[in-house]
Write an enzyme that holds these catalytic residues in place. Structure first.
Site, PDB file in Angstrom:
ATOM      1  N   LYS A 131       0.845  -1.581  -0.240  1.00 49.89           N
ATOM      2  CA  LYS A 131       0.011   0.194  -0.452  1.00 49.89           C
ATOM      3  C   LYS A 131       0.852   1.282   0.063  1.00 49.89           C
ATOM      4  O   LYS A 131       0.356   2.672   0.302  1.00 49.89           O
ATOM      5  CB  LYS A 131      -0.898  -0.067   1.291  1.00 49.89           C
ATOM      6  CG  LYS A 131      -1.757  -1.244   1.446  1.00 49.89           C
ATOM      7  CD  LYS A 131      -2.752  -1.466   2.664  1.00 49.89           C
ATOM      8  CE  LYS A 131      -3.761  -2.450   1.825  1.00 49.89           C
ATOM      9  NZ  LYS A 131      -3.337  -3.652   1.415  1.00 49.89           N
ATOM     10  N   GLY A 187      -4.978 -14.258   7.403  1.00 54.30           N
ATOM     11  CA  GLY A 187      -5.525 -14.641   8.469  1.00 54.30           C
ATOM     12  C   GLY A 187      -4.218 -13.410  10.097  1.00 54.30           C
ATOM     13  O   GLY A 187      -5.094 -13.413  11.195  1.00 54.30           O
ATOM     14  N   SER A 188      -4.422 -12.685   9.503  1.00 55.77           N
ATOM     15  CA  SER A 188      -3.744 -11.943  10.073  1.00 55.77           C
ATOM     16  C   SER A 188      -4.673 -10.513  11.040  1.00 55.77           C
ATOM     17  O   SER A 188      -6.191 -10.420  10.593  1.00 55.77           O
ATOM     18  CB  SER A 188      -2.409 -10.368   9.535  1.00 55.77           C
ATOM     19  OG  SER A 188      -3.388 -10.016   8.745  1.00 55.77           O
ATOM     20  N   VAL A 193      -9.231  -9.821   6.513  1.00 56.65           N
ATOM     21  CA  VAL A 193     -10.521  -9.956   6.024  1.00 56.65           C
ATOM     22  C   VAL A 193     -10.782 -11.679   6.109  1.00 56.65           C
ATOM     23  O   VAL A 193     -12.236 -11.412   6.396  1.00 56.65           O
ATOM     24  CB  VAL A 193     -10.267  -9.844   4.423  1.00 56.65           C
ATOM     25  CG1 VAL A 193      -9.676 -10.873   3.557  1.00 56.65           C
ATOM     26  CG2 VAL A 193     -11.780 -10.564   3.691  1.00 56.65           C
ATOM     27  N   ARG A 240     -13.547   1.527   0.774  1.00 59.48           N
ATOM     28  CA  ARG A 240     -14.109   2.542   2.138  1.00 59.48           C
ATOM     29  C   ARG A 240     -13.110   3.826   1.971  1.00 59.48           C
ATOM     30  O   ARG A 240     -12.259   2.978   0.867  1.00 59.48           O
ATOM     31  CB  ARG A 240     -13.987   1.663   3.301  1.00 59.48           C
ATOM     32  CG  ARG A 240     -14.020   0.546   3.725  1.00 59.48           C
ATOM     33  CD  ARG A 240     -13.909  -0.626   4.422  1.00 59.48           C
ATOM     34  NE  ARG A 240     -12.764  -1.086   4.183  1.00 59.48           N
ATOM     35  CZ  ARG A 240     -12.392  -2.134   5.282  1.00 59.48           C
ATOM     36  NH1 ARG A 240     -12.987  -2.112   6.348  1.00 59.48           N
ATOM     37  NH2 ARG A 240     -11.258  -2.648   4.555  1.00 59.48           N
ATOM     38  N   GLU A 277      -9.553   2.914  -0.229  1.00 64.29           N
ATOM     39  CA  GLU A 277      -8.849   2.041  -0.634  1.00 64.29           C
ATOM     40  C   GLU A 277      -8.897   1.673  -1.742  1.00 64.29           C
ATOM     41  O   GLU A 277      -9.933   2.794  -2.237  1.00 64.29           O
ATOM     42  CB  GLU A 277     -10.387   0.675  -0.183  1.00 64.29           C
ATOM     43  CG  GLU A 277     -10.326   0.398   1.315  1.00 64.29           C
ATOM     44  CD  GLU A 277     -11.144  -0.913   1.815  1.00 64.29           C
ATOM     45  OE1 GLU A 277     -11.052  -2.122   2.630  1.00 64.29           O
ATOM     46  OE2 GLU A 277     -12.232  -0.840   1.063  1.00 64.29           O
TER      47      GLU A 277
END
Length: 632
Positions: free
Chosen positions: A414, A454-455, A459, A544, A547
């Site tokens: 990002k 899985g962090s 999501v 959102r 994003e």
């Protein structure tokens, strides 16, 4: 009765072996004389039996033939029995020659005695194992009560699983055979089980043979292969489970206990990572290592991976008390000899950071502490600046001051052409450590990768919770895609990149192909035993704040260089002059401290000209890692 035998097992084995030795010797004489031993030979037989018994029992004892359990007998045990028989039979021959000159002791008897003794001693053990593992017809009636299973993969892992299932009746599984696409194994047999066909035959075999369960035992299989097998299982509505991939089998053990339900990690499928552990070991073993954000998803896994390389001291720097306590206790349990120093503190606290570095004198630093949630940072830009930029700067300055050997910063995709505050602050942090590297003895290295499966707060856990609540599952946009890695995969590559970096590099990780979030939602619903859009609705909520539809790994002006590791390359990023960058950051931090949010956004734009809020950004074309490298 069984308990009495177990308690006196050594005595029982001793008696049975004695009977075998005596019987083998008598049988050898009987064969030699067509089961009619002349009376003249019996005196010699009776005098030889005690000697042979003593010799063979002593040799068998020395070779460990009385130890171990017959139900687990294996090739190494068989070799010990061979050695014991050869030696003991040789000693018997020496005795017969030296004492009796072979009078009334036929040479053929001595040879037959050795052969019969070996066959009986080894045979009774393997017969016990065969009974235990359901190879013999005596046990076949139990199969009617057992679930019928197929193993996909006739390699080492599949064979080990088959052997363990057969030796453990409590699992209530009857293995019908293997499925394997390898033409060499086609129509072969392993562990007494036939290879019944290829993956294309799975549906037919399940229907014809009444299969209840499919066990996927191909640890190195790609996500594409796993997905294909899972789809075939779903079509037949048969239960399926999987042996974890190579990354989860680091210690090399393969067990039925590790077979689990298929999850998204398997379907997304990453090629196994092969680390140059010697190279990693060279810069970590015996070193004082500090991890910031040690209680987070990435930070805690970095700690787990680091512990394997036996640092002198592992310093856990974390702001949150409970996560710090949990990772500390886990490491203490799994690595009792490792010196662990848990420290509560904030990377934004200048005095606290300097005191920690002065007291602990770390030699290697992994900086994983950061605010990472995009929409939340859009609403709290000043905090994003303070934590992600100021925190990184304070840690990097402290590392530079005491002469840390290597500083590895965890960044994100990002940070590339950012459309949000979080990504922009991480890009500024990248720029700072790169600029500082040019004037420091410390090697500053940056690692850049995408979303981690899985962090905390990611999501996947969100989708699972929504499915557990009966839906709906919320997806921002039907076309939104992201790059994903597993937590162990990402952290292993961080350690590898750290070992390669000489300073100033930004390392990119092979994230594979971008994955549609809608695909993740649908697969999670299916893996929960439900049907998407029927049992669980999927609702699109819109992107959102901050994003974008697609993430990127590389800026337009950045080229790449290959590395010896096929999953890592280097972004050739240009760095701003340190003094100019420092002045701009000081001005930005002043605006953040004053909570002048418009000024914060304006100064971030000055620092990162490619920063463009999502609502103003044209759609980007996703370029996979492989294409980036090939283009260069």
């Amino acid at each position: 009765m069984k308990e009495i035998v177990y308690r006196n097992r050594l005595f029982v084995v001793f008696v049975m072996t004695s009977l075998i030795i005596i019987s083998s010797f008598l049988f050898a004489y009987a064969i030699r004389f067509d089961f009619s031993i002349p009376s003249a030979y019996w005196p010699r037989i009776t005098t030889l039996i005690p000697v042979i018994l003593a010799i063979k029992l002593i040799v068998f004892w020395k070779f460990g033939c009385f130890r171990g359990w017959w139900r687990y007998v294996s090739m190494p045990d068989l070799l010990q029995i061979v050695k014991a028989n050869i030696l003991s039979s040789s000693l018997v021959v020496v005795y017969a020659v030296a004492v009796y000159r072979l009078e009334q002791v036929p040479r053929s008897v001595l040879l037959l005695d050795g052969i019969f003794c070996f066959l009986a001693v080894g045979g009774i053990r393997f017969a016990t194992r065969a009974l235990r593992e359901n190879y013999l017809p005596v046990r076949q009636g139990t199969e009617l009560r057992q679930a019928r299973a197929l193993i996909v993969g006739a390699g080492d892992a599949g064979q080990l699983i088959a052997r363990e299932i057969r030796s453990n009746p409590q699992l209530d599984l009857n293995i019908l055979g293997f499925i394997d696409d390898d033409p060499v194994k086609k129509k072969g047999a392993f562990q007494g089980l036939n290879v019944l066909g290829s993956q294309a035959d799975l549906k037919k075999l399940v229907n014809e043979r009444g299969v209840d369960e499919v066990i996927i035992a191909i640890p190195s299989a790609s996500g594409k292969v796993i997905k294909s097998i899972v789809e075939r299982c779903r079509e037949t509505k048969v239960k399926f489970r999987i042996l974890p991939g190579v990354g989860e089998l680091i210690d090399g053990r393969v067990s039925i206990q590790q077979v689990r339900d298929v999850d998204l990690n398997d379907l997304l499928g990453r090629e196994p990572i092969f680390l140059d552990e010697a190279q990693i070991n060279n810069y970590l073993r015996g070193k004082r290592v500090l991890v910031s954000g040690a209680g987070g998803s990435i930070g805690s896994e970095i700690c787990r991976q680091l512990a394997r390389f036996k640092p002198q001291k592992l310093i856990l720097f974390e702001n949150a008390e409970t996560p710090l306590f949990l990772i500390e206790q886990e490491l203490i349990k799994n690595y009792p000899d490792l010196t662990i120093v848990p420290i509560i503190g904030d990377v934004r606290n200048h005095s606290r950071v300097n005191v920690i570095f002065d007291e602990q004198m770390p030699q290697v630093v992994f900086h994983a502490a950061a605010y990472k949630h995009v929409p939340m940072m859009e609403n709290n830009p000043a905090e994003a600046v303070n934590n992600n930029i100021s925190g990184t700067r304070l840690l990097a300055d402290a590392a530079d001051k005491i002469g840390v050997e290597k500083f590895v910063m965890i960044s994100t995709d990002k940070a590339v052409r950012p459309t949000n505050i979080m990504g922009t602050t991480k890009r500024v942090a990248e720029m700072y450590v790169q600029a500082l590297n040019l004037r420091s003895k410390t090697s500053f290295v940056t690692t850049r990768f995408g979303n981690v499966l899985g962090s905390n707060g990611s999501v996947i856990p969100t989708f699972k919770k929504q499915i557990a609540n009966g839906g709906p599952v919320t997806v921002t946009h039907p076309d939104v895609t992201r790059f994903f890695m597993t937590i162990p995969e990402a952290t292993q590559l961080v350690l590898q990149a750290g070992s390669m970096g000489s300073g100033g590099e930004i390392y990119l990780f092979n994230m594979g192909e971008a994955v549609k979030i809608q695909f993740l939602a649908e697969e999670l619903i299916r893996l929960s035993g439900l049907q998407p859009h029927d049992d669980i609705d999927i609702v699109y909520t819109g992107l959102r704040p901050g994003e974008k539809l697609y993430e990127e790994l590389l800026l337009d002006e950045e080229g790449v260089l290959p590395t010896p590791h096929n999953k890592i390359c280097i972004a050739q990023s240009t760095s701003i002059v340190y003094s100019e960058l420092l002045a701009m950051i000081e001005s930005l931090l002043a605006s953040a401290k004053a909570l002048d949010l418009p000024a914060v956004r304006e100064k971030l734009q000055q620092l990162v000209p490619e920063y463009c809020p999502a609502e103003n950004r044209p759609l980007a074309k996703v370029i996979p890692f492989s294409a980036i490298v090939m283009h260069q």
